[in-house]
Design an enzyme around this catalytic site. Sequence first.
Site, PDB file in Angstrom:
ATOM      1  CD  GLU A   1      -2.900   1.403   0.208  1.00  0.00           C
ATOM      2  OE1 GLU A   1      -3.138   2.573   0.055  1.00  0.00           O
ATOM      3  OE2 GLU A   1      -3.186   0.372  -0.301  1.00  0.00           O
TER       4      GLU A   1
ATOM      5  N   GLY B   1      14.802   1.838   0.332  1.00  0.00           N
ATOM      6  CA  GLY B   1      13.678   1.375  -0.316  1.00  0.00           C
ATOM      7  C   GLY B   1      13.805   0.143  -0.840  1.00  0.00           C
TER       8      GLY B   1
ATOM      9  CE1 TYR C   1       8.938   1.592  -5.723  1.00  0.00           C
ATOM     10  CE2 TYR C   1       7.179   2.595  -7.037  1.00  0.00           C
ATOM     11  CZ  TYR C   1       7.520   2.328  -5.770  1.00  0.00           C
ATOM     12  OH  TYR C   1       7.349   2.943  -4.602  1.00  0.00           O
TER      13      TYR C   1
ATOM     14  CB  VAL D   1      12.647   5.882   2.136  1.00  0.00           C
ATOM     15  CG1 VAL D   1      14.205   6.458   2.676  1.00  0.00           C
ATOM     16  CG2 VAL D   1      12.580   4.448   1.803  1.00  0.00           C
TER      17      VAL D   1
END
Length: 162
Positions: free
Chosen positions: A87, A101, A135, A91
Amino acid sequence: MRPATVADVPLILGFIKKLAEYEKLSDDVVATEDILRESLFGSKPYAEVILAYAAKNSTDNEKIPAGMALYFHNFSTFMGRPGLYLEDLFVDPEFRGRGIGKKLLIQLATIAKERQCARFEWVCLDWNKTSREFYEALGAKPLSEWIIHRVDGKSLDYLAAM
């Protein structure tokens, strides 16, 4: 890193508020310590939190809170197995760029594997190019063919009353 405890609720709320400020959504935060205490540590916990700690600088041995990941399980009917849904990942700005992270995501991927989850997923705001690139560098694939739908507030009241 360590799992959060009920004593960490004020810290968790503080991270949530900082994340909301970063995402320009501060006015959307209605969570309180009492709500989080019940939702995360009550008789039926709905989510879990991992806290990350780091030294303020390379000469300091004292570890202070640096970030968090709040996650819960969802379910894939096609796979017939649970998934892990992130969710929030946050950081603190003073600790960014130090791998915190990434370590939180690795920890969550490990938990997903241990719990035999079929997948690990999350959403990212479209304007947050830095996070999206981060990501994707870790192997995450954006799923542009899926559109999130949400019912909340008065719309949720309306739908539930139908």
